[in-house]
Scaffold this motif. Structure first.
Motif, PDB file in Angstrom:
ATOM      1  N   ARG A 330     -27.807  17.110  37.067  1.00 12.28           N
ATOM      2  CA  ARG A 330     -27.781  17.024  38.531  1.00 12.28           C
ATOM      3  C   ARG A 330     -26.378  16.683  39.018  1.00 12.28           C
ATOM      4  NH1 ARG A 330     -32.171  15.735  42.258  1.00 12.28           N
ATOM      5  NH2 ARG A 330     -31.327  14.938  44.226  1.00 12.28           N
ATOM      6  N   ARG A 331     -25.672  15.798  38.331  1.00  5.62           N
ATOM      7  CA  ARG A 331     -24.325  15.414  38.733  1.00  5.62           C
ATOM      8  C   ARG A 331     -23.334  16.562  38.567  1.00  5.62           C
ATOM      9  NH1 ARG A 331     -22.289  10.319  35.781  1.00  5.62           N
ATOM     10  NH2 ARG A 331     -20.799  10.328  37.496  1.00  5.62           N
ATOM     11  N   ALA A 332     -23.623  17.452  37.606  1.00  5.22           N
ATOM     12  CA  ALA A 332     -22.720  18.595  37.390  1.00  5.22           C
ATOM     13  C   ALA A 332     -22.699  19.536  38.591  1.00  5.22           C
ATOM     14  CB  ALA A 332     -23.142  19.351  36.134  1.00  5.22           C
ATOM     15  N   LEU A 333     -23.732  19.519  39.402  1.00  2.00           N
ATOM     16  CA  LEU A 333     -23.778  20.394  40.581  1.00  2.00           C
ATOM     17  C   LEU A 333     -22.675  20.071  41.573  1.00  2.00           C
ATOM     18  CD1 LEU A 333     -27.630  20.531  41.263  1.00  2.00           C
ATOM     19  CD2 LEU A 333     -26.189  22.370  40.364  1.00  2.00           C
ATOM     20  N   HIS A 334     -22.221  18.822  41.593  1.00  2.00           N
ATOM     21  CA  HIS A 334     -21.132  18.468  42.508  1.00  2.00           C
ATOM     22  C   HIS A 334     -19.912  17.930  41.768  1.00  2.00           C
ATOM     23  CE1 HIS A 334     -22.530  14.153  42.408  1.00  2.00           C
ATOM     24  NE2 HIS A 334     -23.681  14.756  42.208  1.00  2.00           N
ATOM     25  N   GLY A 335     -19.713  18.411  40.513  1.00  2.00           N
ATOM     26  CA  GLY A 335     -18.477  18.151  39.777  1.00  2.00           C
ATOM     27  C   GLY A 335     -18.315  16.760  39.217  1.00  2.00           C
ATOM     28  N   GLN A 336     -19.401  16.010  39.073  1.00  2.00           N
ATOM     29  CA  GLN A 336     -19.323  14.665  38.529  1.00  2.00           C
ATOM     30  C   GLN A 336     -19.951  14.629  37.132  1.00  2.00           C
ATOM     31  OE1 GLN A 336     -17.791  12.068  40.527  1.00  2.00           O
ATOM     32  NE2 GLN A 336     -17.250  13.940  41.615  1.00  2.00           N
ATOM     33  N   GLY A 337     -19.670  13.563  36.376  1.00  2.00           N
ATOM     34  CA  GLY A 337     -20.308  13.378  35.088  1.00  2.00           C
ATOM     35  C   GLY A 337     -19.604  14.099  33.956  1.00  2.00           C
ATOM     36  N   ASN A 338     -20.286  14.164  32.805  1.00  2.00           N
ATOM     37  CA  ASN A 338     -19.724  14.737  31.585  1.00  2.00           C
ATOM     38  C   ASN A 338     -19.992  16.230  31.424  1.00  2.00           C
ATOM     39  OD1 ASN A 338     -18.805  12.140  30.670  1.00  2.00           O
ATOM     40  ND2 ASN A 338     -20.911  11.667  30.073  1.00  2.00           N
ATOM     41  N   PHE A 339     -20.834  16.796  32.289  1.00  2.00           N
ATOM     42  CA  PHE A 339     -21.174  18.211  32.201  1.00  2.00           C
ATOM     43  C   PHE A 339     -20.531  18.990  33.343  1.00  2.00           C
ATOM     44  CE2 PHE A 339     -25.543  17.009  30.206  1.00  2.00           C
ATOM     45  CZ  PHE A 339     -24.893  16.612  29.059  1.00  2.00           C
ATOM     46  N   GLN A 340     -20.440  20.305  33.153  1.00  2.00           N
ATOM     47  CA  GLN A 340     -20.000  21.205  34.216  1.00  2.00           C
ATOM     48  C   GLN A 340     -20.831  22.473  34.150  1.00  2.00           C
ATOM     49  OE1 GLN A 340     -15.883  21.744  32.839  1.00  2.00           O
ATOM     50  NE2 GLN A 340     -16.356  23.889  32.428  1.00  2.00           N
ATOM     51  N   LEU A 341     -20.880  23.199  35.256  1.00  2.00           N
ATOM     52  CA  LEU A 341     -21.673  24.419  35.298  1.00  2.00           C
ATOM     53  C   LEU A 341     -20.976  25.532  34.523  1.00  2.00           C
ATOM     54  CD1 LEU A 341     -22.871  24.524  39.012  1.00  2.00           C
ATOM     55  CD2 LEU A 341     -23.873  23.346  37.060  1.00  2.00           C
ATOM     56  N   ALA A 342     -21.765  26.343  33.838  1.00  2.00           N
ATOM     57  CA  ALA A 342     -21.227  27.504  33.135  1.00  2.00           C
ATOM     58  C   ALA A 342     -20.729  28.532  34.153  1.00  2.00           C
ATOM     59  CB  ALA A 342     -22.302  28.102  32.234  1.00  2.00           C
TER      60      ALA A 342
END
Length: 416
Positions: A330-342
Motif C-alpha cells: 500500500r505504501r508503494a502506491l505513493h512512493g514510500q516504504g521498501n517496495f516500488q511499483l513495477a
C-alpha cells in the motif's frame, strides 16, 4: 548494578527467576487466569476465534490427532490465483516447505512472488507469505487436508461477481514423499517442481553414507548431474537421454551400487519434476531451488526471536508478517516504504502529497484497484471463431519503427 554496589543487587540468578515467575503469576491473576495455559487451552482459544479472526480460516480435525489450523486472508488466495497460474504474464512458483522449531506444532508455509511490486534494493519481486498450515505430523492424510481445502477455495475465487478458479498452478517443493503425494492428488493438472538443491543433497548423502565413494568420484558424478552443463540443465529429451546414458556409463565403473538409485529414482525425478516443467513453462529458471521458502522460514524465526512460541502467540506473529507485507504494498502506491511499483503498473502511482489529500475511502479504492489488476498473457496463437484456422498472434497495431505516440498523434510528415 553489580559494578555500582555489591550489596544493592540480586542475591543470585535464582532470585531473579523467582521474581519473574511471581510477576507472571500476578499478570495471569489480573487477567482472570488461575493457571498456566497448556496446548489444549491454546487450541480451544483458536477454535473460539474461527468465526471472528480474519486470519484463522479453517479447522482441520482428524481422528486421533490434535486439531490443525489453516491460516490465510482472502487477498493471499487471490494473489496465488493471479501470480502462480500458468496463465499469468510471468508466472511465479508457489513454494511449499515445512518449518521446524517455531512452537509446539509444525508450520508448513507457502510463498510466492508479487510481480507487480519490486524491492527497491534488489529490483526483484518480493517474496510474499501465502497460506500457512499449523499441524502436528507429516503424514499424507494431514497434508491432503490442507491442499484439498486450498484447492476448493482457489477453484471458487470470484472477481467482480464472476467465478474464476485456477486451472494450472506452478508448485515447487522438496522431496518429502507425503507432501508431494498430497500435491499431486489435490492439484493433478499443476506442474510440480522439485528443489534441485534437495535432490543434490539426497544424492550426496546416498553416495557418502550408503555407498561410500571417494570425494573426487562423488564430485564428478554430482557435477555431471547438477552442474551448469549437467543433466538438470538439459533443454530437450534428446540431450537429456544422451547425458543420462553418459552418467550411467561412468557410474558403472566408479560407483556401480549407485546405478540402481540413479535409474529408478533420481533420473525419473529430474526428468518429470525438473526438466519437463521447464520446457512447459519457460519462466522457470534452470536448477530451480526452494530458497524462497527457506528465506521466509528465516523471517518467521526472526519474528519469534528464535524462541518457540505458544500456539496463539505464533498465529499472532505470522499474521503480523502478512499485515506488514501488504502495508508495504500500500505504501508503494505513493512512493514510500521498501517496495516500488513495477514499470507495467506505474500508472497506479501517486505523488505522496496527492495521496495525503485523499480521503480514506479514496485511498482504499485505489489500493483495491491496484490489487485487482492482472497483467494478462498474450496468446501465442489466434484461432478463428469457427475453429478452422490457427495463425501466429498478430500485433494490435502496425506501428512505425521507434513510434512511441498514440496513433492519433502520430502524424505523417513529408519534407520537400
Amino acid at each position: 548494578m553489580v559494578l555500582d554496589s555489591s550489596t544493592c543487587c540480586p542475591r543470585d540468578l535464582k532470585q531473579v527467576q523467582n521474581i519473574k515467575q511471581k510477576v507472571q503469576r500476578q499478570k495471569r491473576e489480573e487477567n482472570g487466569e488461575k493457571n498456566r495455559k497448556n496446548s489444549a487451552d491454546h487450541i480451544q482459544n483458536l477454535i473460539s476465534q474461527l468465526n471472528e479472526h480474519e486470519f484463522v480460516q479453517h479447522l482441520v480435525s482428524l481422528k486421533g490427532k490434535p486439531p490443525g489450523f489453516i491460516l490465510y486472508t482472502e487477498q493471499q488466495l487471490q494473489d496465488i490465483s493471479k501470480y502462480c497460474s500458468s496463465e499469468a504474464h510471468h508466472p511465479s512458483v508457489l513454494g511449499i516447505d515445512r518449518t521446524f522449531n517455531l512452537g509446539e506444532c509444525f508450520v508448513t508455509c507457502t510463498v510466492y512472488k508479487n510481480n507487480n511490486i519490486l524491492r527497491k534494493t534488489t529490483q526483484e519481486p518480493p517474496i510474499m507469505l501465502g497460506p500457512v498450515y499449523l499441524h502436528w505430523d507429516g503424514s499424507y492424510e494431514t497434508y491432503h487436508a490442507f491442499f484439498s481445502h486450498l484447492q476448493c477455495k482457489l477453484d471458487s475465487i470470484t472477481l467482480a461477481g464472476m467465478e474464476l478458479g485456477v486451472g494450472h498452478l506452478i508448485v515447487g517443493s522438496d522431496e518429502e514423499k507425503a507432501l508431494t503425494k498430497a500435491i499431486n492428488r489435490c492439484f493433478p493438472q499443476s506442474s510440480l517442481l522439485l528443489c534441485t538443491r534437495h535432490l543434490e543433497e539426497n544424492a550426496r548423502r546416498k553416495l557418502t553414507d550408503k555407498i561410500g565413494t571417494t570425494k573426487s568420484c562423488q564430485k564428478d558424478i554430482l557435477t555431471q548431474i547438477f552442474g551448469p552443463d549437467g543433466l538438470t540443465s538439459a533443454d530437450n529429451s534428446f540431450t537429456f537421454n544422451k547425458l543420462s546414458h553418459e552418467i550411467q556409463t561412468k557410474c558403472e565403473d566408479t560407483a556401480p551400487k549407485f546405478i540402481d538409485y540413479l535409474r529408478k529414482k533420481l533420473v525419473p525425478a529430474i526428468w518429470k519434476h525438473v526438466v519437463l516443467p521447464r520446457q512447459q513453462e519457460r519462466c522457470i529458471s534452470i536448477n530451480w531451488t526452494n530458497n524462497n521458502c527457506e528465506a521466509m522460514n528465516h523471517i518467521l524465526k526472526m519474528e519469534v526471536n528464535w524462541r518457540p512460541e505458544k500456539l496463539t502467540d505464533l498465529v499472532h506473529s505470522i499474521h503480523r508478517i502478512v499485515q506488514l507485507q501488504f502495508t508495504e504494498i500500500r505504501r508503494a502506491l505513493h512512493g514510500q516504504g521498501n517496495f516500488q511499483l513495477a514499470p507495467h503498473v506505474s500508472h497506479f502511482r501517486l505523488a505522496h502529497n496527492n495521496w495525503t489529500e485523499k480521503t480514506a475511502e479514496e485511498k482504499d479504492k485505489l489500493y483495491c484497484d491496484f490489487m485487482r489488476f492482472k497483467r494478462r498473457k498474450r496468446p501465442a496463437n489466434i484461432i478463428s471463431t469457427d475453429g478452422k484456422l490457427t495463425i501466429a498472434a498478430t500485433p494490435r497495431l502496425a506501428k512505425k519503427p521507434c513510434q512511441r505516440s498514440r496513433p492519433k498523434a502520430a502524424k505523417t510528415l513529408t519534407f520537400k
